[in-house]
Design an enzyme around this catalytic site. Structure first.
Site, short mmCIF file in Angstrom:
data_model
loop_
_atom_site.label_atom_id
_atom_site.label_comp_id
_atom_site.label_asym_id
_atom_site.label_seq_id
_atom_site.Cartn_x
_atom_site.Cartn_y
_atom_site.Cartn_z
N ASP A 147 -24.49 -13.19 6.67
CA ASP A 147 -23.57 -12.42 7.52
C ASP A 147 -22.26 -13.22 7.61
OD1 ASP A 147 -22.17 -11.18 9.56
OD2 ASP A 147 -23.88 -11.01 10.91
N GLU A 149 -19.33 -13.63 9.01
CA GLU A 149 -18.43 -13.43 10.13
C GLU A 149 -18.26 -14.73 10.90
OE1 GLU A 149 -18.99 -9.32 12.05
OE2 GLU A 149 -21.01 -9.97 11.52
#
Length: 312
Positions: A147, A149
């Site tokens: 992920d 982010e």
């Protein structure tokens, strides 16, 4: 009623299964549940079944470990809640696996400048992949979720995203974990850097899913439809009518994965049924008492293991 269009469940044996956990076969898309372990127990994933007794969820995601930076190298970091889940795998992870639910560890940026997209060399990317593979082996996990982010690329003197980093990382990770699940939350600089020097990192994943809850968006990853989730649902955050519609569209358009986020500790079978009726033609049944993690109050998805991703 579920739509008449048939979608076969993606066989885990063909999707890099570890091969030693039994699984109740069901017809329909693979259902994924992210769990914020700062606030909720992984055990909750196993408390939902369909009317035939098969698990509602096929993949449980521990959210989240971090990619941190020590001033010279990236390293894998577990906050206390994630560490507790892993240390207590016999009660938090093994019961899910015994039901046939795959348990994967999500890796998230932590505002320190280190991310999947800015490894300065193939060697650096491979070294971090090795840390992830070691964690999978040590804790008996079924794979890794990436992920991209909250890396905050450039912090602490780190580099900006480059074209080779993510491809090197995923390639090394697939080499290190040939029989495990690799999944990609389709967001961040890595999502636009999937190919380098003739190597397509996207094809090395088992699944990829949309990153924005309550929406429909097909991840631009070179995987067949049965390995993609254009639908993304936040449990009790996305309206149940929207969840139902996204589940219907998943089956009607022949996609093989359905992503959910933020499964909590209470009995949420009414909400879960809003999508299981469409995916599997069955209501969801809640089979146990709620299990919540008891911690001091803290904001959802704070740094060090649970940062608030865009779209979540």
């Amino acid at each position: 009623m579920a739509t008449a269009v048939a979608v076969a469940t993606t066989p885990f044996a063909a999707a890099a299964s570890s091969g030693h956990h039994p699984r109740v076969t069901k017809s329909g898309p693979v259902s994924v549940a992210y769990v914020e372990v700062n606030n909720n127990g992984m055990e909750n994933v196993g408390k939902y079944t369909l009317s035939d007794g098969s698990p509602v969820f096929d993949v449980a995601v521990i959210f989240a470990a971090n990619i941190n930076y020590d001033g010279a190298n990236a390293y894998l970091y577990f906050n206390p809640q994630v560490q507790s889940v892993l240390d207590n795998a016999e009660t938090t992870i093994r019961p899910l696996q015994q039901k046939g639910i795959k348990v994967v560890l999500s890796i998230l940026g932590n505002h320190q400048g280190a991310g999947f997209a800015n490894f300065p060399s193939q060697q650096a990317a491979s070294a971090f992949a090795g840390q992830l593979a070691d964690a999978v082996a040590r804790y008996g996990l079924d794979g890794i979720d990436l992920d991209d982010e909250y890396a905050d690329y450039g912090n602490n003197g780190t580099g900006q995203p480059n074209d080779s980093s993510f491809v090197h990382l995923v390639s090394a990770l697939r080499d290190d974990l040939p029989d495990k699940l690799l999944t990609f939350y389709f967001i961040g600089p890595s999502a636009s850097r999937l190919s380098y020097n003739g190597v397509d990192a996207g094809a090395k994943f088992d699944y990829s899913w949309n990153a924005y809850y309550g929406t429909w968006s097909v991840p631009n990853v070179s995987l067949p439809k049965e390995r993609l989730s254009p639908a993304a649902v936040e449990i009790n955050g996305t309206p149940p009518g929207t969840a139902q519609g996204l589940a219907h569209q998943t089956v009607a358009e022949g996609y093989g994965v359905f992503l959910t986020y933020n499964l909590g500790g209470g009995d949420q079978h009414d909400y879960v049924s809003s999508f299981t009726r469409e995916l599997y033609g069955s209501d969801a049944v809640y089979t146990g008492r709620p299990t919540a993690v008891q911690h001091a109050a803290q904001p959802r998805r704070t740094a060090c293991g649970s940062s608030p991703p865009q779209g979540r």
